[in-house]
Write a protein that holds these residues in place. Structure first.
Motif, mmCIF file in Angstrom:
data_model
loop_
_atom_site.group_PDB
_atom_site.id
_atom_site.type_symbol
_atom_site.label_atom_id
_atom_site.label_comp_id
_atom_site.label_asym_id
_atom_site.label_seq_id
_atom_site.Cartn_x
_atom_site.Cartn_y
_atom_site.Cartn_z
ATOM 1 N N ASP A 32 36.549 29.924 49.962
ATOM 2 C CA ASP A 32 36.231 30.794 49.059
ATOM 3 C C ASP A 32 37.304 31.785 48.775
ATOM 4 O OD1 ASP A 32 33.843 29.579 49.077
ATOM 5 O OD2 ASP A 32 32.859 30.982 50.006
ATOM 6 N N PHE A 33 37.239 32.264 47.531
ATOM 7 C CA PHE A 33 38.264 33.398 46.878
ATOM 8 C C PHE A 33 37.338 34.366 47.165
ATOM 9 C CE2 PHE A 33 41.418 31.463 43.769
ATOM 10 C CZ PHE A 33 41.323 30.238 44.524
ATOM 11 N N VAL A 34 38.060 35.543 47.687
ATOM 12 C CA VAL A 34 37.431 36.892 47.964
ATOM 13 C C VAL A 34 38.245 37.876 47.228
ATOM 14 C CG1 VAL A 34 36.608 38.730 49.560
ATOM 15 C CG2 VAL A 34 36.530 36.074 50.082
ATOM 16 N N TRP A 35 37.710 38.461 46.016
ATOM 17 C CA TRP A 35 38.497 39.398 45.277
ATOM 18 C C TRP A 35 38.329 40.729 45.887
ATOM 19 C CZ3 TRP A 35 41.699 37.452 41.701
ATOM 20 C CH2 TRP A 35 41.400 36.248 41.248
ATOM 21 N N LEU A 36 39.627 41.410 45.803
ATOM 22 C CA LEU A 36 39.603 42.737 46.561
ATOM 23 C C LEU A 36 39.458 44.065 45.422
ATOM 24 C CD1 LEU A 36 42.756 42.104 48.654
ATOM 25 C CD2 LEU A 36 40.204 41.421 49.139
ATOM 26 N N GLU A 49 31.191 22.149 41.580
ATOM 27 C CA GLU A 49 31.056 23.535 41.112
ATOM 28 C C GLU A 49 30.185 23.959 40.609
ATOM 29 O OE1 GLU A 49 36.054 23.844 39.902
ATOM 30 O OE2 GLU A 49 34.548 22.689 38.272
ATOM 31 N N SER A 50 30.084 25.267 40.465
ATOM 32 C CA SER A 50 29.090 25.957 39.792
ATOM 33 C C SER A 50 29.426 27.038 39.027
ATOM 34 C CB SER A 50 28.056 26.698 40.807
ATOM 35 O OG SER A 50 28.790 27.760 41.492
ATOM 36 N N MET A 51 28.600 27.540 38.178
ATOM 37 C CA MET A 51 29.330 28.902 37.196
ATOM 38 C C MET A 51 29.833 30.003 38.338
ATOM 39 S SD MET A 51 28.978 28.300 34.144
ATOM 40 C CE MET A 51 28.701 29.724 33.136
ATOM 41 N N TYR A 52 29.284 30.207 39.332
ATOM 42 C CA TYR A 52 29.766 31.080 40.082
ATOM 43 C C TYR A 52 31.137 30.780 40.745
ATOM 44 C CZ TYR A 52 30.120 34.387 44.311
ATOM 45 O OH TYR A 52 30.591 35.412 44.937
ATOM 46 N N THR A 53 31.145 29.561 41.438
ATOM 47 C CA THR A 53 32.465 29.254 41.952
ATOM 48 C C THR A 53 33.658 29.248 40.784
ATOM 49 O OG1 THR A 53 32.171 26.886 41.538
ATOM 50 C CG2 THR A 53 31.311 27.860 43.581
ATOM 51 N N ILE A 54 33.516 28.768 39.630
ATOM 52 C CA ILE A 54 34.147 28.895 38.432
ATOM 53 C C ILE A 54 34.776 30.372 38.193
ATOM 54 C CG2 ILE A 54 34.689 28.279 36.225
ATOM 55 C CD1 ILE A 54 32.992 25.795 36.603
ATOM 56 N N ALA A 55 33.594 31.252 38.122
ATOM 57 C CA ALA A 55 34.228 32.540 38.039
ATOM 58 C C ALA A 55 34.921 33.127 38.734
ATOM 59 C CB ALA A 55 32.659 33.510 37.653
ATOM 60 N N GLN A 56 34.625 32.728 40.280
ATOM 61 C CA GLN A 56 35.486 33.175 41.413
ATOM 62 C C GLN A 56 36.899 32.728 41.526
ATOM 63 O OE1 GLN A 56 33.718 35.844 42.548
ATOM 64 N NE2 GLN A 56 34.495 35.227 44.553
ATOM 65 N N LYS A 57 37.143 31.512 40.962
ATOM 66 C CA LYS A 57 38.520 31.122 40.824
ATOM 67 C C LYS A 57 39.152 31.625 39.769
ATOM 68 C CE LYS A 57 40.670 26.768 39.724
ATOM 69 N NZ LYS A 57 40.739 25.055 39.225
ATOM 70 N N TYR A 58 38.740 32.054 38.592
ATOM 71 C CA TYR A 58 39.426 32.693 37.833
ATOM 72 C C TYR A 58 39.454 34.195 37.868
ATOM 73 C CZ TYR A 58 39.883 28.186 35.668
ATOM 74 O OH TYR A 58 40.294 26.973 35.371
ATOM 75 N N GLY A 59 38.551 34.852 38.741
ATOM 76 C CA GLY A 59 38.493 36.367 38.779
ATOM 77 C C GLY A 59 37.808 36.899 37.705
ATOM 78 N N ILE A 60 36.881 36.323 37.144
ATOM 79 C CA ILE A 60 35.984 36.562 35.961
ATOM 80 C C ILE A 60 34.457 37.158 36.355
ATOM 81 C CG2 ILE A 60 35.056 35.972 33.849
ATOM 82 C CD1 ILE A 60 37.096 33.746 33.813
ATOM 83 N N ARG A 61 34.176 37.871 35.893
ATOM 84 C CA ARG A 61 32.725 38.490 36.148
ATOM 85 C C ARG A 61 31.518 37.376 35.821
ATOM 86 N NH1 ARG A 61 32.939 44.355 34.369
ATOM 87 N NH2 ARG A 61 35.223 43.836 33.955
ATOM 88 N N LEU A 62 30.631 37.098 36.333
ATOM 89 C CA LEU A 62 29.806 35.687 36.208
ATOM 90 C C LEU A 62 29.133 36.168 34.756
ATOM 91 C CD1 LEU A 62 28.692 33.114 37.011
ATOM 92 C CD2 LEU A 62 26.699 34.386 38.238
ATOM 93 N N LYS A 63 28.575 37.526 34.371
ATOM 94 C CA LYS A 63 27.884 37.460 33.290
ATOM 95 C C LYS A 63 28.948 37.201 31.877
ATOM 96 C CE LYS A 63 28.399 42.407 32.660
ATOM 97 N NZ LYS A 63 27.702 43.655 32.496
ATOM 98 N N TYR A 64 30.159 37.478 32.134
ATOM 99 C CA TYR A 64 31.105 37.228 30.854
ATOM 100 C C TYR A 64 31.491 35.879 30.944
ATOM 101 C CZ TYR A 64 31.496 42.186 30.504
ATOM 102 O OH TYR A 64 31.106 43.665 30.443
ATOM 103 N N LEU A 65 31.185 35.035 31.817
ATOM 104 C CA LEU A 65 31.599 33.583 31.889
ATOM 105 C C LEU A 65 30.329 32.978 30.917
ATOM 106 C CD1 LEU A 65 33.476 31.230 32.646
ATOM 107 C CD2 LEU A 65 32.117 30.874 34.738
ATOM 108 N N TYR A 66 29.260 33.293 31.365
ATOM 109 C CA TYR A 66 28.284 32.933 30.517
ATOM 110 C C TYR A 66 28.285 33.059 29.209
ATOM 111 C CZ TYR A 66 25.408 31.566 34.447
ATOM 112 O OH TYR A 66 24.650 30.650 35.478
ATOM 113 N N LYS A 67 28.566 34.700 28.712
ATOM 114 C CA LYS A 67 28.643 35.097 27.590
ATOM 115 C C LYS A 67 29.724 34.263 26.625
ATOM 116 C CE LYS A 67 29.023 39.420 24.899
ATOM 117 N NZ LYS A 67 29.383 41.073 25.248
ATOM 118 N N MET A 68 31.081 34.116 27.150
ATOM 119 C CA MET A 68 31.960 33.401 26.674
ATOM 120 C C MET A 68 31.610 32.071 26.084
ATOM 121 S SD MET A 68 35.714 34.237 28.447
ATOM 122 C CE MET A 68 35.049 34.167 30.181
#
Length: 300
Positions: free
Chosen positions: A237-241, A263-282
């Motif tokens: 898992d990616f853990v952002w600091l 994959e899930s929206m969450y794991t994809i958001a984690q992979k790119y370091g994006i906040r989940l709500k913005y991945l949905y919004k984009m």
């Protein structure tokens, strides 16, 4: 008279060009790479960061000297009283013994201890941390180098690259310093991506265990990663600091993500370091949307 005036004008016109020619991109890259390490050493040992950087770049040839490449020795410190690894190099005499280090971090740390624990340099620590000129002349007077222009060289470097600006620093980017130099001190390697830093979870990791390692509150880590503070992480898992960004880096503008199995929206958001709500919004999606293998998602 006209000849003298003409010569004077030519010399005046050449001054900016001369100063410009002195500037080195190689030197600047060295300072960009090691400034956080120098600031960290300054905050711990009270040696001006400007002095540490100027000595480092001068003694190591911007990290490209034989001593730096083969022995990670950035400060030309010889073997006197040294029990660690060594490297031999021609200096004032042939085949002299120099200290060798595992990495640049250890060289910077040893340089700080070398100055702060030696009675020879004790007078320097009575100077103000911002008095880089006093430190430069003091180092020469105390015998750090035999070059008669050593102090002037340090001062010229500090002034040309404005290294004195670091002497008033109260903090440094500790994650950058760990990512580039000191990851050997941590149980987790620090990586940089998307103007942020992350580690990769190991089996059995929790936000608490990682937080203790990187010295960040586990509650903050959980918040940054949009997860429960007591969650058990999976290996890999990616853990952002730090707080995640709104989108992926610019190079992903025309590089959408194709959803893979598992994959899930969450794991994809984690992979790119994006906040989940913005991945949905984009992607004009609602949180209840179930992604499918083969879906194409914008990440920038």
């Amino acid at each position: 008279m006209r000849r003298s005036i003409l010569i004077g004008l030519i010399m005046t016109m050449c001054l900016p060009m001369k100063a410009q020619m002195k500037w080195s991109q190689t030197y600047q890259k060295y300072f960009d790479q090691y400034k956080d390490l120098a600031i960290e050493q300054m905050l711990r040992y009270h040696i001006p960061a400007s002095i540490t950087l100027a000595q480092g770049v001068l003694e190591s040839g911007a990290g490209k000297s034989e001593l730096a490449v083969r022995g990670n020795n950035h400060f030309g410190i010889k073997c006197h009283g040294w029990t660690g690894k060594t490297i031999y190099h021609d200096d004032d005499m042939n085949n002299e013994c120099f200290r060798a280090y595992k990495n640049a971090y250890d060289s910077y740390e040893d340089h700080s201890k070398f100055l702060s624990t030696s009675s020879r340099y004790s007078s320097l620590f009575a100077l103000k941390q911002t008095d880089y000129k006093g430190w430069a002349y003091g180092l020469k007077k105390c015998g750090y180098a035999t070059n008669p222009r050593y102090a002037i060289q340090l001062i010229d470097i500090i002034q040309l690259y404005k290294l004195y600006e670091y002497d008033g620093a109260k903090k440094y980017d500790k994650f950058k310093e760990q990512e580039t130099h000191a990851s050997h001190m941590l149980a987790h390697r620090v990586y940089a991506f998307n103007d942020n830093y992350y580690v990769i979870a190991k089996a059995g990791d929790t936000f608490r265990s990682i937080g203790e390692d990187v010295e960040v509150s586990y509650k903050k880590l959980a918040k940054y990663n949009e997860n429960d503070r007591d969650a058990v992480l999976e290996e890999g898992d990616f853990v952002w600091l730090q707080k995640k960004r709104r989108r992926a880096p610019k190079e992903y503008k025309n590089r959408p993500h194709v959803v893979k199995a598992g994959e899930s929206m969450y794991t994809i958001a984690q992979k790119y370091g994006i906040r989940l709500k913005y991945l949905y919004k984009m992607n004009d999606l609602t949180p209840d949307y179930q992604i499918k293998v083969g879906d194409v998602l914008r990440v920038r």
